[in-house]
Design a protein around this motif. Structure first.
Motif, PDB file in Angstrom:
ATOM      1  N   TYR A  81      15.428   8.541  -7.079  1.00 22.04           N
ATOM      2  CA  TYR A  81      15.901   9.921  -7.200  1.00 22.04           C
ATOM      3  C   TYR A  81      15.294  10.790  -6.115  1.00 22.04           C
ATOM      4  O   TYR A  81      14.101  10.670  -5.809  1.00 22.04           O
ATOM      5  N   ASN A  92       5.505  10.189 -17.405  1.00 19.00           N
ATOM      6  CA  ASN A  92       6.548   9.403 -16.749  1.00 19.00           C
ATOM      7  C   ASN A  92       6.247   9.392 -15.258  1.00 19.00           C
ATOM      8  O   ASN A  92       6.355  10.401 -14.590  1.00 19.00           O
ATOM      9  N   SER A 102      11.046  -1.476 -18.629  1.00 18.03           N
ATOM     10  CA  SER A 102      12.451  -1.770 -18.908  1.00 18.03           C
ATOM     11  C   SER A 102      13.002  -2.737 -17.869  1.00 18.03           C
ATOM     12  O   SER A 102      12.610  -2.698 -16.701  1.00 18.03           O
ATOM     13  N   ASP A 126       5.562   6.188 -19.700  1.00 14.99           N
ATOM     14  CA  ASP A 126       6.857   5.601 -19.345  1.00 14.99           C
ATOM     15  C   ASP A 126       6.795   5.217 -17.870  1.00 14.99           C
ATOM     16  O   ASP A 126       6.797   6.073 -16.988  1.00 14.99           O
ATOM     17  N   VAL A 148       8.981   2.944 -16.304  1.00 15.32           N
ATOM     18  CA  VAL A 148      10.147   2.101 -16.030  1.00 15.32           C
ATOM     19  C   VAL A 148      10.495   2.023 -14.539  1.00 15.32           C
ATOM     20  O   VAL A 148      11.149   1.076 -14.116  1.00 15.32           O
ATOM     21  N   TYR A 149      10.041   3.002 -13.741  1.00 17.39           N
ATOM     22  CA  TYR A 149      10.350   2.965 -12.301  1.00 17.39           C
ATOM     23  C   TYR A 149       9.199   2.413 -11.451  1.00 17.39           C
ATOM     24  O   TYR A 149       9.260   2.439 -10.222  1.00 17.39           O
ATOM     25  N   LYS A 180      15.506  -1.013 -14.459  1.00 14.15           N
ATOM     26  CA  LYS A 180      15.262  -0.398 -13.150  1.00 14.15           C
ATOM     27  C   LYS A 180      14.808  -1.455 -12.132  1.00 14.15           C
ATOM     28  O   LYS A 180      15.594  -1.907 -11.332  1.00 14.15           O
ATOM     29  N   ASN A 197      11.457  10.434 -13.378  1.00 13.88           N
ATOM     30  CA  ASN A 197      12.841  10.865 -13.373  1.00 13.88           C
ATOM     31  C   ASN A 197      12.791  12.283 -13.942  1.00 13.88           C
ATOM     32  O   ASN A 197      12.364  12.435 -15.086  1.00 13.88           O
ATOM     33  N   TYR A 244      12.392  13.642 -18.144  1.00 12.93           N
ATOM     34  CA  TYR A 244      13.555  12.900 -18.655  1.00 12.93           C
ATOM     35  C   TYR A 244      13.973  13.502 -20.010  1.00 12.93           C
ATOM     36  O   TYR A 244      13.150  13.581 -20.923  1.00 12.93           O
TER      37      TYR A 244
HETATM   38  C1  PLP Z   1      12.294   7.889 -17.215  1.00  9.90           C
HETATM   39  C2  PLP Z   1      13.196   6.971 -17.941  1.00  9.90           C
HETATM   40  N1  PLP Z   1      12.726   6.326 -19.012  1.00  9.90           N
HETATM   41  C3  PLP Z   1      13.501   5.478 -19.711  1.00  9.90           C
HETATM   42  C4  PLP Z   1      14.804   5.263 -19.341  1.00  9.90           C
HETATM   43  C5  PLP Z   1      15.619   4.354 -20.210  1.00  9.90           C
HETATM   44  O1  PLP Z   1      16.080   3.241 -19.555  1.00  9.90           O
HETATM   45  P1  PLP Z   1      16.795   2.054 -20.351  1.00  9.90           P
HETATM   46  O2  PLP Z   1      17.241   2.621 -21.677  1.00  9.90           O
HETATM   47  O3  PLP Z   1      17.931   1.642 -19.512  1.00  9.90           O
HETATM   48  O4  PLP Z   1      15.740   1.000 -20.516  1.00  9.90           O
HETATM   49  C6  PLP Z   1      15.353   5.911 -18.247  1.00  9.90           C
HETATM   50  C7  PLP Z   1      16.758   5.717 -17.850  1.00  9.90           C
HETATM   51  O5  PLP Z   1      17.313   6.378 -17.022  1.00  9.90           O
HETATM   52  C8  PLP Z   1      14.509   6.789 -17.516  1.00  9.90           C
HETATM   53  O6  PLP Z   1      14.964   7.449 -16.437  1.00  9.90           O
END
Ligand code: PLP
Length: 271
Positions: free
Chosen positions: A204, A56, A115, A88, A90-91, A118, A60, A8
């Motif tokens: 993705y 991550n 987050s 990270d 978030v997914y 997602k 992503n 990312y």
């Molecule tokens: C891997 C990853 N981390 C963090 C984020 C940040 O997400 P947000 O700012 O919407 O919480 C994203 C958003 O696309 C992401 O893909």
């Protein structure tokens, strides 16, 4: 700061804003783009000044995840060197039935990022959270307070309501995810004659560039956007290791996903 490649782009940008030097660890197609502790540790060995390392998973842009064993090995490597490990995740709630492990399943150390954007499908609220040891979170809270003061109260209340409704909200998100994934798979079969590999989580699909587009992937993506009305992100924007790939999001409605594949398919046959 040690970041994944491909990864990312915000990790690199944020590290640079903090005037840190950015180095990367490799993720590899042969390993399904999943976290490889050997590659991670090799990068730590090669870069003894690393103070922060970022994971991550699911990723992503690749959709690749991390096994419990890989997470435990990476956590041990960071703990032994006094490195802050930021995971990270978030997914993570957007999985396909099999929950994917968290750093928290194998370690109390480091910081885990989540987050509402997602799994809870609420990107407009702009609320995320970090879970970790107070010694890491206290300075982050100070920076956050001076940078943005706080997330707005209505958004905090809305996220609280979403979290309280997690069982039904996350189930609905996963139902949609599966539906969109199946739509993508059928459209690939029909228009491209191929079957995409399912990501470990997230929305993705990380796909190779068509033969002939490798010379100038940006020009190819701009052409696809302007002629077919389909936006794919060139892989090089996620790091040097992404040069031969594109990122396709199947987070749109099933009708849009199917139509997008139909429109892009001719470029795979002729490019
Ligand atoms: C891997 C990853 N981390 C963090 C984020 C940040 O997400 P947000 O700012 O919407 O919480 C994203 C958003 O696309 C992401 O893909």
């Amino acid at each position: 700061v040690l970041v994944p490649d491909p990864g990312y782009p915000a990790y690199r940008a944020l590290a640079r804003l903090a005037e840190a030097e950015v180095v990367s660890y490799a993720l590899d197609a042969a390993n399904g783009w999943r976290l490889d502790p050997a590659a991670f540790e090799a990068a730590l060995e090669a870069n003894p000044r690393v103070r922060v390392a970022v994971l991550n998973h699911p990723s992503n842009p690749t959709g690749g995840g991390a096994s419990r064993e890989a997470l435990a090995a990476v956590a041990r490597a960071c703990e032994g060197r006094g490195i802050l490990l930021v995971s990270d995740e978030v997914y993570r709630e957007l999985h396909f039935g099999e929950p994917v492990p968290s750093l928290r399943d194998v370690s109390h150390g480091g910081v885990v990022i989540e987050s509402a954007s997602k799994g809870w499908a609420a990107p407009g609220l702009r609320v995320g959270w970090a879970v970790g040891e107070p010694r890491w979170l206290a300075p982050a809270r100070t920076v956050h307070a001076f940078a943005v003061t706080a997330a707005s109260e209505p958004c905090q209340r809305a996220v609280l309501a979403l979290l309280e409704a997690s069982p039904s909200v996350l189930e609905a998100s996963r139902r949609e995810l599966v539906c969109r994934w199946e739509t993508l798979g059928k459209a690939f079969q029909k228009h491209l004659g191929t079957c995409p590999a399912r990501p470990d989580g997230g929305f993705y699909h990380w796909m190779p560039l068509p033969a002939g587009a490798g010379e100038d992937p940006l020009a190819f993506c701009v052409r696809l956007r302007d002629e077919a009305g389909v936006v794919l992100v060139p892989g090089f924007t996620f790091g040097a290791a992404g040069r031969g790939h594109l990122r396709l999001s199947f987070g749109a409605s099933p009708a849009q996903v199917g139509e997008g594949v139909r429109r892009m398919a001719p470029y795979w046959r002729t490019t």
